[in-house]
Design an enzyme around this catalytic site. Sequence first.
Site, PDB file in Angstrom:
ATOM      1  N   GLU A 127     -13.171  58.604 -20.648  1.00  0.00           N
ATOM      2  CA  GLU A 127     -12.326  59.542 -21.407  1.00  0.00           C
ATOM      3  C   GLU A 127     -13.013  59.963 -22.711  1.00  0.00           C
ATOM      4  OE1 GLU A 127     -12.078  56.344 -21.490  1.00  0.00           O
ATOM      5  OE2 GLU A 127     -11.065  55.584 -23.285  1.00  0.00           O
TER       6      GLU A 127
ATOM      7  N   CYS B 270     -12.069  49.574 -19.928  1.00  0.00           N
ATOM      8  CA  CYS B 270     -12.364  48.628 -21.014  1.00  0.00           C
ATOM      9  C   CYS B 270     -11.349  47.486 -21.018  1.00  0.00           C
ATOM     10  CB  CYS B 270     -12.437  49.365 -22.350  1.00  0.00           C
ATOM     11  SG  CYS B 270     -13.272  48.410 -23.633  1.00  0.00           S
TER      12      CYS B 270
ATOM     13  N   HIS C 277     -16.303  53.999 -21.240  1.00  0.00           N
ATOM     14  CA  HIS C 277     -15.145  54.879 -21.457  1.00  0.00           C
ATOM     15  C   HIS C 277     -15.376  56.309 -20.953  1.00  0.00           C
ATOM     16  CE1 HIS C 277     -12.635  52.306 -24.083  1.00  0.00           C
ATOM     17  NE2 HIS C 277     -13.786  51.754 -24.437  1.00  0.00           N
TER      18      HIS C 277
END
Lengths: 268, 790
Positions: free
Chosen positions: A218, A87, A216
Amino acid sequence: MPTVAVLAFPGTNCEYESARACRSVGLDAEIVRWNQPARLRTADAFLIAGGFSFEDRVRAGAIAAKEAVLDEVAAAADAGKPVLGICNGAQVLLESGLVPGLTAGHPIEMALDANEHGYLCRWCHVKTHHPESCLFTTRFTEGEVWPLPLAHAEGRFTTRDPLTLERALDTGQGVLRYVTPDGGDEPGYPYNPNGTLADLAGLRNPAGNVLALMPHPERAAWLWQLPAYLPGDWGGRRRDVSIRTEMNTAGPGRKIFLSLADYLGVEN
Amino acid sequence: MTDYKARLTFDGLSDDEVRGLLKGLGIQLTPGEARQLVELLGREPTLSEAHLFNIMWSEHCSYKSSRKLLGRHLPTDGPNVLLGPAEDAGIVRFCEHEGVEYGVVFAHESHNHPSQVVPYEGAATGVGGIVRDVYCMGAEVFAVLDPLRLGDPTGPRGTRSAEVAAGVVDGIGGYGNPLGVPNLGGDAYFSQRFDDNCLVNVVALGLVRADGIIHSRVPAEAAREPYVYVLVGKATDDSGFGGAAFASVDLDEEEENRGAVQVPDPFLSRVLTEANKAAWAWLRRRGAAFGMKDLGAGGIACATSEMAADVGMGADVHLDRVPVSIDGLPPFVVACSETQERYMYAVPARLAEDFCAIFNRDWELGQTAVGAAATVIGEIVAEDRYRLLYRGEETEEVPVCSVSTRAITHGVYHERPRRAGSTRIHTERKRPDAGWGEILRGMLGSPGGASRYPIFKRYDSEVRGLTVLRPGEADAGVVAPLPGCPTGVAVSVDGNPRYGDIDPYLGAFFAVYEAARNVACVGARPAAITDCLNYGNPEQADIFWQFAEGLRGIGDACRALGLIEDPEAALPVISGNVSFYNQSAKGVAVPPSPIIACVGIVDDVRRAVPAYLTEPGLELLFVGRRGPELGGSLYYESVYGESAGRLPDLEADRWRRELGAVVEFISAGHAVACHDISDGGLALALTEMTLGTYLSTGVGLRANLHDLHAGSAAALLFNETPAYLLAVPKGSGGEAVRFLRARGLEAARIGSAVEERRLVIRYGEHYLINESLDELRELWLHGLDGVFGV
């Protein structure tokens, strides 16, 4: 244990979950502030986490890219060490010229421009292309479609020179591209959430050790992080979660970190 | 008048003359309050003191109309309460994990007037203020939510209302997204009654170790060793000067109050959050006791006086040491401005220099925002004396301000008269010409019933990576705030303005129950609530009656519902906020709007369920009863344009039983989805379960309501008596009904999810609704596009 340095600039806000995702695959992760460049020298890999570094002044990622700490990262990238930007981290990698990295000396070749329809937070689907060509995608198969969330206002890969994009795509640098939930290419809005060129979600450098990724992973590294409304196989797996499912059961984003662990010689 | 030390004389002036004098100075104290101030000081106040007390005695800071009633009606204690409503935020017990006990900190605020005047900044600073209230308790903020009451974008003033709505939503995202706090939801009502005065409430939740709670006061150690005040954060300017007073006047004065709106800086806020954590760890390693408070209403003066007064101490505050971003500010502006992104610490003097270096050197605050810093600005003194000093006035008899600390924090109180208003009851209504399907389509395509995706797509609901159920997925948001621990927190905000309008007591009671019910629908045990009480002008007897009725309703609901795990205890109210003067320029008050946030504990997030059906074959159960009432319903509003009438009856004993059994059922893993029946009744609840989300296309449904009784087809479909819809796996419906009936509940199997993409609702052989799912979805998904964009 190999160590990932998770970089945090003023305004970074995804450093903790990014570090957790690294630790979930047996890597050590250390959050390093932007004004501690010396602490980077012993790191085996680098993750520039998401957020709003330096308030997105000038352009998202532009100020962070000029910080001394990025010289350390660039030197490490040139030496072949893994560098992942997620990001805002991806924005920093483009603004520092590490991605697409077609020309020596890291001139800025592309940028991430404002989304066509403003800030957006939603789940998207990406398809993996040439997964073997990037050390962060080796755990995926060619053409694999997987979900992960995005949340940004400037995620549109763009360039002044169409040849730049062509060269990058010709050599397979566009490893992750937005698709429809069932894998359809050129999906259009909102599956391509921002109008990005060539539906790019993740772009690597020529050597395959640096990856700029807008969504993302994660936030999709554990199965329980996924919404049960996801179409397809991953949605089904999420709906089957029960008390017997290990909390640590992996989601699709885990493969990014597993690929890194493989590269660094950590067995999972 | 610019001489900040000039004394104000009220002697020999009539009340009108005093009022005129004060108004000319921008001070809203009443003549009575001004004379009370002279009495309190034993002398005439300085101009600075008058400004200071103007803020400390504002409704916003002193709760001068409300605090006795709050104390009388609301249960604030309970076996699970770690900290009640005494400081910046309350704390309720969460869980024990790896030998450490954790609490959930939460607080609730309004930013109504600023959001009406400058929507983006007003809403953004609302988020900023509430998250600081939670951070400063030593917590890590893990969620915000925003209940919104907005003007009608389709009404005669729709253009402005749509602008306000879009600005508010952008402002909430514009602060929460950079700060890195996920937005877990909220709710939105649209009505012409909010055209002139929107309500923007914000809730923030945080996680704290029970042994790591930081208090908003000077620590007792300050009696034994020198302590100082350290101001941390943005350089002080004049923004928000008089903001608390602004929140306490009618909006017709808005033009002259633009200066009272603050400027948000979420970026600095994010850096401060990390720097604060480093500073706490550093102080703890040294074994140093410390206190900390967010700077909100009343700025430096309010924080420094309240922190010291709480332990019977005092302070000397040097206003000329405060970093400022504007030269020449009068000292009382420095003392009282509401510049955002600031905290006050009380730390041992011996550590102050190194403490400041954490912010100034390690985190380079000055690089983050011009003039931002950590600075020692005052000393704590072991006596009841509070002074504001400026440019070496220590020697003067009366500096900027010099009073007893206790006096400054001792608010005024006004007994307000009350006059019972009418509860708006029955009107005979002609049966509508439109068919039920057409009415349902109208609801889905209107702001009241449309998908909220256009709002929550602007908010980061995933940051921190701990979100389990996100906005639009379930009746409550769910997060697993402790990585690796399956215990979760559920939260919902509720308050139906149509109900408050009809009956302020019932409106409040229903708000509490709906918030608790929404939390139960994901399988969580309601643990505590906060209330944000939005009303008109409390000086009007009918408005103050509405407020008193609202408090009575909240208190009664909390006692009636109680805690599942402790039948003797009430559901505690652990923090809250009162917002008066919500009315238009013409003096028309907003509907009585007590907004409730309920926090629940989910034993295991792997069993938390969404509110949508995911596959054909799932069986659907109805739990509860239907009633004949349609007052306050979305149906009345959609069909007749207004909703007066009889509200559903209170059946608190039955509701309590239902809530407990539904939580037991879900947390045992028997359910795959659950949705409560509220706005739009059974028909809209069934529809919402089938429509899917922005990314999933939903699933068809065939339901038959022949086992339910409501007195009329309209009531069967649209009555809003609280009840539940539970989805269970194919073939387990019978067993589920037995489970629920064994607990004294009324439960019936009413249908199944089907392959065919239609929504079919029958009563026996009679078709009530028979609609294409895809057509309903189109209406529902795009009903707010005109306001928030695609």
